[in-house]
Design a protein around this motif. Sequence first.
Motif, PDB file in Angstrom:
ATOM      1  N   ASN A   1       0.841  -1.194   0.000  1.00  8.21           N
ATOM      2  CA  ASN A   1       0.000   0.000   0.000  1.00  8.21           C
ATOM      3  C   ASN A   1       0.877   1.244   0.000  1.00  8.21           C
ATOM      4  O   ASN A   1       2.092   1.161   0.216  1.00  8.21           O
ATOM      5  N   GLU A   2       0.264   2.377  -0.257  1.00 12.44           N
ATOM      6  CA  GLU A   2       1.008   3.630  -0.375  1.00 12.44           C
ATOM      7  C   GLU A   2       1.715   3.994   0.932  1.00 12.44           C
ATOM      8  O   GLU A   2       2.839   4.479   0.913  1.00 12.44           O
ATOM      9  N   GLN A   3       1.066   3.743   2.057  1.00 18.49           N
ATOM     10  CA  GLN A   3       1.676   4.105   3.344  1.00 18.49           C
ATOM     11  C   GLN A   3       2.959   3.306   3.589  1.00 18.49           C
ATOM     12  O   GLN A   3       3.973   3.870   4.001  1.00 18.49           O
ATOM     13  N   SER A   4       2.941   1.996   3.322  1.00 21.34           N
ATOM     14  CA  SER A   4       4.156   1.205   3.555  1.00 21.34           C
ATOM     15  C   SER A   4       5.254   1.590   2.572  1.00 21.34           C
ATOM     16  O   SER A   4       6.442   1.567   2.906  1.00 21.34           O
ATOM     17  N   TYR A   5       4.872   1.981   1.355  1.00 18.67           N
ATOM     18  CA  TYR A   5       5.867   2.450   0.395  1.00 18.67           C
ATOM     19  C   TYR A   5       6.472   3.774   0.859  1.00 18.67           C
ATOM     20  O   TYR A   5       7.687   3.965   0.807  1.00 18.67           O
ATOM     21  N   GLN A   6       5.640   4.685   1.327  1.00 23.73           N
ATOM     22  CA  GLN A   6       6.145   5.958   1.840  1.00 23.73           C
ATOM     23  C   GLN A   6       7.052   5.743   3.056  1.00 23.73           C
ATOM     24  O   GLN A   6       8.076   6.422   3.204  1.00 23.73           O
ATOM     25  N   ASP A   7       6.710   4.787   3.911  1.00 22.18           N
ATOM     26  CA  ASP A   7       7.564   4.453   5.061  1.00 22.18           C
ATOM     27  C   ASP A   7       8.926   3.945   4.584  1.00 22.18           C
ATOM     28  O   ASP A   7       9.963   4.302   5.144  1.00 22.18           O
ATOM     29  N   PHE A   8       8.912   3.103   3.557  1.00 21.77           N
ATOM     30  CA  PHE A   8      10.154   2.597   2.969  1.00 21.77           C
ATOM     31  C   PHE A   8      11.005   3.761   2.450  1.00 21.77           C
ATOM     32  O   PHE A   8      12.211   3.830   2.705  1.00 21.77           O
ATOM     33  N   LEU A   9      10.375   4.688   1.711  1.00 25.95           N
ATOM     34  CA  LEU A   9      11.104   5.843   1.173  1.00 25.95           C
ATOM     35  C   LEU A   9      11.705   6.690   2.291  1.00 25.95           C
ATOM     36  O   LEU A   9      12.859   7.119   2.202  1.00 25.95           O
ATOM     37  N   ARG A  10      10.944   6.921   3.356  1.00 21.44           N
ATOM     38  CA  ARG A  10      11.462   7.695   4.494  1.00 21.44           C
ATOM     39  C   ARG A  10      12.684   7.023   5.086  1.00 21.44           C
ATOM     40  O   ARG A  10      13.686   7.666   5.378  1.00 21.44           O
TER      41      ARG A  10
ATOM     42  N   LEU B   1      16.384   8.713   5.013  1.00 21.95           N
ATOM     43  CA  LEU B   1      17.009   9.072   6.290  1.00 21.95           C
ATOM     44  C   LEU B   1      18.399   8.455   6.422  1.00 21.95           C
ATOM     45  O   LEU B   1      19.288   9.034   7.032  1.00 21.95           O
ATOM     46  N   LYS B   2      18.572   7.278   5.829  1.00 22.90           N
ATOM     47  CA  LYS B   2      19.876   6.608   5.866  1.00 22.90           C
ATOM     48  C   LYS B   2      20.848   7.195   4.849  1.00 22.90           C
ATOM     49  O   LYS B   2      22.053   7.028   4.981  1.00 22.90           O
ATOM     50  N   ASN B   3      20.333   7.837   3.803  1.00 21.65           N
ATOM     51  CA  ASN B   3      21.173   8.373   2.744  1.00 21.65           C
ATOM     52  C   ASN B   3      20.665   9.763   2.360  1.00 21.65           C
ATOM     53  O   ASN B   3      19.929   9.921   1.399  1.00 21.65           O
ATOM     54  N   LYS B   4      21.070  10.749   3.111  1.00 24.17           N
ATOM     55  CA  LYS B   4      20.575  12.119   2.923  1.00 24.17           C
ATOM     56  C   LYS B   4      20.984  12.704   1.558  1.00 24.17           C
ATOM     57  O   LYS B   4      20.405  13.670   1.110  1.00 24.17           O
ATOM     58  N   GLU B   5      21.986  12.135   0.916  1.00 18.90           N
ATOM     59  CA  GLU B   5      22.427  12.654  -0.393  1.00 18.90           C
ATOM     60  C   GLU B   5      21.966  11.753  -1.533  1.00 18.90           C
ATOM     61  O   GLU B   5      22.624  11.692  -2.563  1.00 18.90           O
ATOM     62  N   ILE B   6      20.844  11.108  -1.341  1.00 16.18           N
ATOM     63  CA  ILE B   6      20.351  10.184  -2.357  1.00 16.18           C
ATOM     64  C   ILE B   6      20.103  10.904  -3.687  1.00 16.18           C
ATOM     65  O   ILE B   6      20.307  10.348  -4.749  1.00 16.18           O
ATOM     66  N   ILE B   7      19.686  12.160  -3.602  1.00 20.00           N
ATOM     67  CA  ILE B   7      19.550  13.001  -4.799  1.00 20.00           C
ATOM     68  C   ILE B   7      20.418  14.218  -4.566  1.00 20.00           C
ATOM     69  O   ILE B   7      20.231  14.957  -3.619  1.00 20.00           O
ATOM     70  N   SER B   8      21.370  14.388  -5.448  1.00 13.73           N
ATOM     71  CA  SER B   8      22.328  15.470  -5.280  1.00 13.73           C
ATOM     72  C   SER B   8      22.568  16.144  -6.621  1.00 13.73           C
ATOM     73  O   SER B   8      22.497  15.512  -7.670  1.00 13.73           O
ATOM     74  N   ASP B   9      22.883  17.435  -6.571  1.00 14.89           N
ATOM     75  CA  ASP B   9      23.197  18.149  -7.819  1.00 14.89           C
ATOM     76  C   ASP B   9      24.677  18.101  -8.132  1.00 14.89           C
ATOM     77  O   ASP B   9      25.157  18.799  -9.004  1.00 14.89           O
ATOM     78  N   LYS B  10      25.390  17.253  -7.425  1.00 15.94           N
ATOM     79  CA  LYS B  10      26.842  17.136  -7.657  1.00 15.94           C
ATOM     80  C   LYS B  10      27.139  16.082  -8.686  1.00 15.94           C
ATOM     81  O   LYS B  10      26.477  15.176  -8.915  1.00 15.94           O
TER      82      LYS B  10
END
Length: 141
Positions: free
Chosen positions: A119-128, A132-141
């Motif tokens: 469900n969407e909630q468990s997917y959103q929990d996974f994304l969080r 949180l473990k990889n704060k630079e998962i999206i970077s402009d570098k």
Amino acid sequence: MSAYHNLFMSAENIQGNLLEEYISGVIRPYGWIWCNGNVLRAIDFCSSDGAVLLQIKNKSNTENSSSSAIRTGTNIKKWYRLGTQTRNGEKLPSSKWEILNAIINSHVTSGIAPDCNMNEQSYQDFLRSVTLKNKEIISDK
């Protein structure tokens, strides 16, 4: 503008990979295999007996013509996470997890497990958790 375009494209690709990673972790006990990379051309998941082939899309409008064309004349199924619904004249996101759960539950090839219930909630929990473990998962570098 080019740098922003590249950043958004990167984010879209990461989102797609995270979606597949989440699904993989949930459906593995049901006998499904993540065809990560190019294990099978244009296939993201398959049942362990090969009877069901599945393409995953994040949104109903994120498919390009080549991935659409590759399904022509095949039994490859497509599932997308988000569509839209209109309520009171306003377009709102509408998740489609129940459709994916039905596909998985209709073709369990191994193990004994309760019905798949992503469900969407468990997917959103996974994304969080991942971000949180990889704060630079999206970077402009």
